[in-house]
Design a protein around this motif. Sequence first.
Motif, PDB file in Angstrom:
ATOM      1  N   GLY A 171      18.617 -19.255 -12.804  1.00  0.00           N
ATOM      2  CA  GLY A 171      19.680 -20.108 -13.324  1.00  0.00           C
ATOM      3  C   GLY A 171      20.978 -20.038 -12.551  1.00  0.00           C
ATOM      4  O   GLY A 171      21.794 -20.959 -12.617  1.00  0.00           O
ATOM      5  N   TRP A 172      21.184 -18.953 -11.814  1.00  0.00           N
ATOM      6  CA  TRP A 172      22.424 -18.791 -11.064  1.00  0.00           C
ATOM      7  C   TRP A 172      22.342 -19.308  -9.625  1.00  0.00           C
ATOM      8  O   TRP A 172      23.365 -19.464  -8.972  1.00  0.00           O
ATOM      9  CB  TRP A 172      22.823 -17.306 -11.018  1.00  0.00           C
ATOM     10  CG  TRP A 172      23.418 -16.796 -12.277  1.00  0.00           C
ATOM     11  CD1 TRP A 172      22.822 -16.036 -13.237  1.00  0.00           C
ATOM     12  CD2 TRP A 172      24.765 -17.008 -12.726  1.00  0.00           C
ATOM     13  NE1 TRP A 172      23.689 -15.759 -14.257  1.00  0.00           N
ATOM     14  CE2 TRP A 172      24.900 -16.352 -13.970  1.00  0.00           C
ATOM     15  CE3 TRP A 172      25.858 -17.701 -12.213  1.00  0.00           C
ATOM     16  CZ2 TRP A 172      26.076 -16.365 -14.691  1.00  0.00           C
ATOM     17  CZ3 TRP A 172      27.045 -17.721 -12.935  1.00  0.00           C
ATOM     18  CH2 TRP A 172      27.151 -17.049 -14.160  1.00  0.00           C
ATOM     19  N   PHE A 173      21.141 -19.545  -9.130  1.00  0.00           N
ATOM     20  CA  PHE A 173      20.985 -19.803  -7.697  1.00  0.00           C
ATOM     21  C   PHE A 173      21.745 -21.041  -7.227  1.00  0.00           C
ATOM     22  O   PHE A 173      22.451 -21.001  -6.216  1.00  0.00           O
ATOM     23  CB  PHE A 173      19.499 -19.946  -7.324  1.00  0.00           C
ATOM     24  CG  PHE A 173      19.309 -20.110  -5.845  1.00  0.00           C
ATOM     25  CD1 PHE A 173      19.278 -19.012  -5.008  1.00  0.00           C
ATOM     26  CD2 PHE A 173      19.187 -21.372  -5.275  1.00  0.00           C
ATOM     27  CE1 PHE A 173      19.130 -19.159  -3.644  1.00  0.00           C
ATOM     28  CE2 PHE A 173      19.041 -21.533  -3.914  1.00  0.00           C
ATOM     29  CZ  PHE A 173      19.005 -20.424  -3.091  1.00  0.00           C
ATOM     30  N   LYS A 174      21.597 -22.167  -7.928  1.00  0.00           N
ATOM     31  CA  LYS A 174      22.248 -23.408  -7.490  1.00  0.00           C
ATOM     32  C   LYS A 174      23.762 -23.252  -7.407  1.00  0.00           C
ATOM     33  O   LYS A 174      24.402 -23.700  -6.456  1.00  0.00           O
ATOM     34  CB  LYS A 174      21.872 -24.568  -8.419  1.00  0.00           C
ATOM     35  CG  LYS A 174      20.430 -25.025  -8.295  1.00  0.00           C
ATOM     36  CD  LYS A 174      20.157 -26.218  -9.198  1.00  0.00           C
ATOM     37  CE  LYS A 174      18.740 -26.744  -9.020  1.00  0.00           C
ATOM     38  NZ  LYS A 174      17.719 -25.798  -9.446  1.00  0.00           N
ATOM     39  N   SER A 175      24.342 -22.611  -8.416  1.00  0.00           N
ATOM     40  CA  SER A 175      25.796 -22.414  -8.413  1.00  0.00           C
ATOM     41  C   SER A 175      26.229 -21.500  -7.272  1.00  0.00           C
ATOM     42  O   SER A 175      27.244 -21.764  -6.592  1.00  0.00           O
ATOM     43  CB  SER A 175      26.246 -21.809  -9.746  1.00  0.00           C
ATOM     44  OG  SER A 175      26.007 -22.707 -10.805  1.00  0.00           O
ATOM     45  N   ILE A 176      25.473 -20.433  -7.035  1.00  0.00           N
ATOM     46  CA  ILE A 176      25.806 -19.510  -5.935  1.00  0.00           C
ATOM     47  C   ILE A 176      25.752 -20.232  -4.602  1.00  0.00           C
ATOM     48  O   ILE A 176      26.666 -20.126  -3.770  1.00  0.00           O
ATOM     49  CB  ILE A 176      24.841 -18.304  -5.944  1.00  0.00           C
ATOM     50  CG1 ILE A 176      25.089 -17.430  -7.169  1.00  0.00           C
ATOM     51  CG2 ILE A 176      25.005 -17.471  -4.670  1.00  0.00           C
ATOM     52  CD1 ILE A 176      24.015 -16.384  -7.390  1.00  0.00           C
ATOM     53  N   PHE A 177      24.684 -20.997  -4.381  1.00  0.00           N
ATOM     54  CA  PHE A 177      24.514 -21.694  -3.106  1.00  0.00           C
ATOM     55  C   PHE A 177      25.595 -22.742  -2.893  1.00  0.00           C
ATOM     56  O   PHE A 177      26.223 -22.803  -1.832  1.00  0.00           O
ATOM     57  CB  PHE A 177      23.128 -22.343  -3.046  1.00  0.00           C
ATOM     58  CG  PHE A 177      22.881 -23.092  -1.771  1.00  0.00           C
ATOM     59  CD1 PHE A 177      22.435 -22.430  -0.636  1.00  0.00           C
ATOM     60  CD2 PHE A 177      23.108 -24.455  -1.697  1.00  0.00           C
ATOM     61  CE1 PHE A 177      22.215 -23.114   0.548  1.00  0.00           C
ATOM     62  CE2 PHE A 177      22.889 -25.154  -0.521  1.00  0.00           C
ATOM     63  CZ  PHE A 177      22.441 -24.475   0.603  1.00  0.00           C
ATOM     64  N   VAL A 178      25.818 -23.585  -3.893  1.00  0.00           N
ATOM     65  CA  VAL A 178      26.741 -24.714  -3.738  1.00  0.00           C
ATOM     66  C   VAL A 178      28.191 -24.244  -3.600  1.00  0.00           C
ATOM     67  O   VAL A 178      28.925 -24.696  -2.706  1.00  0.00           O
ATOM     68  CB  VAL A 178      26.598 -25.697  -4.920  1.00  0.00           C
ATOM     69  CG1 VAL A 178      27.690 -26.762  -4.873  1.00  0.00           C
ATOM     70  CG2 VAL A 178      25.223 -26.348  -4.889  1.00  0.00           C
ATOM     71  N   TRP A 179      28.630 -23.309  -4.473  1.00  0.00           N
ATOM     72  CA  TRP A 179      30.021 -22.870  -4.422  1.00  0.00           C
ATOM     73  C   TRP A 179      30.307 -22.032  -3.177  1.00  0.00           C
ATOM     74  O   TRP A 179      31.404 -22.131  -2.596  1.00  0.00           O
ATOM     75  CB  TRP A 179      30.374 -22.088  -5.684  1.00  0.00           C
ATOM     76  CG  TRP A 179      30.620 -22.988  -6.851  1.00  0.00           C
ATOM     77  CD1 TRP A 179      29.778 -23.256  -7.884  1.00  0.00           C
ATOM     78  CD2 TRP A 179      31.798 -23.783  -7.086  1.00  0.00           C
ATOM     79  NE1 TRP A 179      30.344 -24.156  -8.755  1.00  0.00           N
ATOM     80  CE2 TRP A 179      31.592 -24.497  -8.285  1.00  0.00           C
ATOM     81  CE3 TRP A 179      32.994 -23.963  -6.397  1.00  0.00           C
ATOM     82  CZ2 TRP A 179      32.531 -25.369  -8.810  1.00  0.00           C
ATOM     83  CZ3 TRP A 179      33.940 -24.834  -6.920  1.00  0.00           C
ATOM     84  CH2 TRP A 179      33.705 -25.516  -8.109  1.00  0.00           C
ATOM     85  N   SER A 180      29.349 -21.217  -2.743  1.00  0.00           N
ATOM     86  CA  SER A 180      29.551 -20.462  -1.502  1.00  0.00           C
ATOM     87  C   SER A 180      29.588 -21.402  -0.304  1.00  0.00           C
ATOM     88  O   SER A 180      30.341 -21.188   0.659  1.00  0.00           O
ATOM     89  CB  SER A 180      28.453 -19.411  -1.325  1.00  0.00           C
ATOM     90  OG  SER A 180      27.179 -20.013  -1.198  1.00  0.00           O
ATOM     91  N   ASN A 181      28.777 -22.457  -0.353  1.00  0.00           N
ATOM     92  CA  ASN A 181      28.784 -23.463   0.719  1.00  0.00           C
ATOM     93  C   ASN A 181      30.118 -24.187   0.766  1.00  0.00           C
ATOM     94  O   ASN A 181      30.649 -24.474   1.837  1.00  0.00           O
ATOM     95  CB  ASN A 181      27.639 -24.447   0.491  1.00  0.00           C
ATOM     96  CG  ASN A 181      27.223 -25.149   1.767  1.00  0.00           C
ATOM     97  OD1 ASN A 181      27.012 -24.514   2.798  1.00  0.00           O
ATOM     98  ND2 ASN A 181      27.109 -26.457   1.709  1.00  0.00           N
ATOM     99  N   GLU A 182      30.652 -24.476  -0.411  1.00  0.00           N
ATOM    100  CA  GLU A 182      31.959 -25.145  -0.481  1.00  0.00           C
ATOM    101  C   GLU A 182      33.055 -24.221   0.048  1.00  0.00           C
ATOM    102  O   GLU A 182      33.975 -24.667   0.751  1.00  0.00           O
ATOM    103  CB  GLU A 182      32.251 -25.537  -1.930  1.00  0.00           C
ATOM    104  CG  GLU A 182      33.475 -26.408  -2.116  1.00  0.00           C
ATOM    105  CD  GLU A 182      33.354 -27.761  -1.458  1.00  0.00           C
ATOM    106  OE1 GLU A 182      34.387 -28.324  -1.053  1.00  0.00           O
ATOM    107  OE2 GLU A 182      32.215 -28.266  -1.345  1.00  0.00           O
TER     108      GLU A 182
END
Length: 312
Positions: A171-182
């Motif tokens: 459940g945390w993966f998408k948020s970790i990937f997207v916000w770190s990418n941003e």
Amino acid sequence: MAENTISSSPPKKRKYNWRKMKLNWQLYLLLAPGIIYFLVFKYYPMYGVQIAFKDFRAIDGIFGSAWVGFDHFIRFFDSYYFWDLIKNTLGINLYGLALFPISIIVALALNELRDSKFKKTAQTITYAPHFISIVVFSGMIIAFLDPATGIINNFIQLLGFEPINFMTEPGWFKSIFVWSNEWQNLGWGAIIYLAALAGVDPQLHEAAKIDGATRLQRIWYINIPSILPTIIILLILNMGNMMSIGFEKILLLQNELNLESSQVIQTYVYESGLLHGQYSYSTAVGLFNSVINFLILIFFNRLARRTGTSLW
């Protein structure tokens, strides 16, 4: 009775003006490396796409392998993980697209700074993460989110909560990937908008000040319309990559426990093609992905043409 005949001669083919080419040979010389690059690394490999329609065997070669038509595509569409891959790929990209305005806001904010020293410091801080290697950056994320020693979990424990194992919970993966990418690309994305803002006529702002416009009104009615063509072009390019995600970072952050959310089309192509040796099947999956991206790009480019700005 004399017949009026119209002598029709075929139109002469235009001959290329070689003299003009000789006069501007320096420009063609500068253009040559780019053309060679695309021919060698982009167009020449396209002949290998045909293995998506063949039962490719290395011993038979590309041309010697038997044709199977759309069998590999049908196998992919009928597979139980097809919709999971589509959901994860689109979910991460749509999540990232929702953060698209952040770079615009940062650029507008930096443009309004009048203290040059503070402005340079702010720009350096926002630009710096872009120049960090993907491998190093992914290692930093894993270290920061470590449940035992990570700075994020230490802060959570200071607030009196239990540590969270971010990297193993899907459940945390998408948020970790997207916000770190941003975080990594925030400043770099703002550079393009800052360059567009540099071309805004200062007299427009002076006239607006005389008319009593506030700073927010000048940003809304002068700055944003001025950079709107740039925003549209970048948005079209982002839409053209709707089915593509940064493969390296996904792979580095991926593990068996978060595979439910982290398995996307690019990592699946890598796994089925290079790890399992299913070259024809993985090529078919990759070709499907590219065709969908191409169609999305054409659709949104045509949609954007109504605004007067488009790629072609």
